[in-house]
Design a protein around this motif. Structure first.
Motif, short mmCIF file in Angstrom:
data_model
loop_
_atom_site.label_atom_id
_atom_site.label_comp_id
_atom_site.label_asym_id
_atom_site.label_seq_id
_atom_site.Cartn_x
_atom_site.Cartn_y
_atom_site.Cartn_z
N GLU A 315 0.83 -1.19 0.00
CA GLU A 315 0.00 0.00 0.00
C GLU A 315 0.88 1.26 0.00
O GLU A 315 1.65 1.47 0.93
CB GLU A 315 -0.89 0.00 1.24
CG GLU A 315 -1.80 1.19 1.37
CD GLU A 315 -2.60 1.16 2.65
OE1 GLU A 315 -3.48 2.03 2.80
OE2 GLU A 315 -2.35 0.29 3.50
N PRO A 316 0.80 2.10 -1.01
CA PRO A 316 1.60 3.32 -1.04
C PRO A 316 1.35 4.17 0.21
O PRO A 316 0.21 4.36 0.63
CB PRO A 316 1.12 4.04 -2.29
CG PRO A 316 0.58 2.95 -3.17
CD PRO A 316 -0.03 1.95 -2.23
N GLY A 317 2.43 4.68 0.81
CA GLY A 317 2.32 5.51 2.00
C GLY A 317 2.32 4.76 3.31
O GLY A 317 2.45 5.36 4.37
N ARG A 318 2.17 3.46 3.24
CA ARG A 318 2.13 2.66 4.45
C ARG A 318 3.51 2.57 5.11
O ARG A 318 3.64 2.70 6.33
CB ARG A 318 1.62 1.25 4.11
CG ARG A 318 1.94 0.15 5.12
CD ARG A 318 1.27 0.36 6.47
NE ARG A 318 1.51 -0.80 7.33
CZ ARG A 318 1.18 -0.86 8.61
NH1 ARG A 318 0.61 0.19 9.19
NH2 ARG A 318 1.42 -1.94 9.33
N LEU A 319 4.56 2.35 4.33
CA LEU A 319 5.88 2.04 4.88
C LEU A 319 6.94 3.01 4.37
O LEU A 319 7.04 3.27 3.17
CB LEU A 319 6.27 0.60 4.52
CG LEU A 319 7.60 0.08 5.06
CD1 LEU A 319 7.65 0.15 6.58
CD2 LEU A 319 7.82 -1.36 4.59
#
Length: 450
Positions: A315-319
């Motif tokens: 998920e983009p922005g998760r990590l």
């Protein structure tokens, strides 16, 4: 920042009891700890789930080059220094840096403070010895006190509650400053004009003049400056003390997901990112955007396993990976790590921490960093990403808004003999206000030359 439906207390956000947890205090009174943890579990959340979701969107934009992250603040916050003036000056420094970086990058800057929760620090040893006396190591104000006495160094669980209340008052002031006109872009620009008027900073006058010209152009075009009087400002800290983070973890009433409501963004440090330990298990369960420190010693294959644990949905922005390599190692150590992660298809936001890999002891005995080394690591970070065609997503800086003398160098040329004048950090050395702004101007030049 937006708000959302308040979260409710989680029925059981705790970790499996059999997982080891590194860097935790040895609390002497279990009943007192249980009482403090129970109290924390009844207190309101410090941040809201919807705010964390918004920040995840901002971090996703940074991962693809549509935003740039600036994460800055104290190495270790202290209760006594959580004053209105100190908080204001720290915010002012981040706002000034962000204005310069926004112009240099030509994109929004995600402003994030290492504040309102950065009250705990990992230590290389459990004890400290002075003149033959051995006491527990100072682990941050949320655990014990810096004074070298038996009473001060004994871990006190009530400090967890004290940390919560200090974080709450800090966040209240942060929101007041960033939403009440203090963050007005015109005011911030005027502060930066004052910075370059100093003879030591004249080399940055050209960039400041360009920004001034852009401001006048916007005014001539009738830009609504009222819309620029406020800004988003996010809180972040290392998720180190599980006895604090777990009771602050709540169930989002909208979705049923768990959020750690102690801060918007939490990261795991080098000393606690063992894949079979409690810290990674904990952050794998919460929906906050999360970060992880990555040194030059990191095993790329282990990082892929960690990505599978923390971000299985990619998920983009998760990590976020916060790299801390050292100026003399980043150009060799970072490329194989980025290549391995990129080739796996994982989506992470890459942020440079140029502070922690460049610490050394000066001739006079002070723990310090050289400003030139800090700048060189940032430059190496940009060079590596440019050579690989990947995105340099931001900076992670230990800084203060005060004119301390903790790091060597900079335009004002702090020398080893100057360190004892205003060395105030209880842990790691920070860039002072002037050095922080100088770094912003230099980074803006790197961003502009991409």
């Amino acid at each position: 920042m937006t708000t959302a439906v308040p979260t409710s207390a989680s029925p059981d956000p705790s970790l499996p009891a059999d997982l080891p947890a590194a860097q935790q205090p040895e609390w002497p009174d279990r009943a007192a700890l249980d009482d403090a943890v129970a109290t924390l579990g009844t207190l309101p959340p410090l941040v809201f789930a919807g705010e964390c979701d918004d920040l995840r969107d901002r971090m996703a934009a940074a991962s693809v080059g549509e935003a740039f992250v600036l994460q800055g603040g104290d190495c270790a916050e202290t209760f006594v220094h959580a004053t209105a003036d100190n908080i204001r000056d720290r915010i002012k420094t981040v706002l000034q840096m962000s204005a310069v970086l926004t112009y240099g990058a030509g994109m929004p800057v995600v402003k994030m403070g290492r504040m309102a929760g950065q009250f705990a620090k990992p230590r290389s040893k459990n004890t400290e010895t002075r003149d033959g006396v051995t006491l527990p190591a100072y682990r941050g104000d949320m655990v014990n006190d810096f004074a070298f006495t038996q009473q001060s160094r004994t871990p006190d669980p009530q400090r967890l509650v004290h940390g919560y209340h200090t974080s709450a008052s800090t966040l209240n002031l942060v929101r007041a400053f960033t939403q009440g006109g203090f963050a007005d872009l015109r005011r911030v620009h005027d502060w930066n004009v004052g910075f370059v008027s100093n003879a030591a900073n004249r080399r940055y006058e050209g960039l400041a003049r360009e920004i001034d010209k852009a401001m006048r152009f916007m005014a001539a075009c009738g830009v609504d400056f009222d819309a620029m009087k406020t800004t988003e400002f996010w809180s972040a800290h290392e998720a180190l003390l599980l006895d604090y983070e777990r009771p602050m973890t709540r169930v989002d009433s909208r979705t049923g997901d768990l959020y750690d409501t102690s801060g918007h963004f939490l990261w795991v440090g080098e000393r606690t990112r063992q894949i079979d330990h409690a810290h990674l298990d904990f952050v794998s369960r919460i929906r906050n955007p999360i970060g992880m420190k990555v040194s030059d010693k990191a095993d790329p294959d282990e990082l892929l396993r960690i990505i599978d644990l923390l971000d299985p949905e990619r998920e983009p922005g998760r990590l976020t990976f916060i790299t801390r390599m050292g100026h003399d190692r980043i150009r060799q150590a970072l490329p194989p790590i980025i290549e391995k992660v990129r080739d796996s298809g994982a989506i992470v936001t890459w942020i440079c921490d140029p502070m922690h890999g460049n610490t050394f002891e000066s001739a006079s005995g002070f723990k310090t960093r050289d400003f030139e080394h800090v700048v060189d690591e940032v430059r190496g970070f940009f060079e590596v990403h440019q050579s690989l065609g990947t995105v340099p997503g931001g900076l992670h800086i230990e800084l203060t808004g005060n004119d301390v003398t903790e790091c060597l160098g900079g335009a004002e040329r702090i020398l080893d003999t100057d360190l004892n004048k205003r060395y105030e950090s209880v842990c790691d050395p920070r860039l002072n206000h002037q050095q922080s702004l100088e770094l912003a101007f230099l980074t803006a030049e790197m961003l502009g030359g991409r």
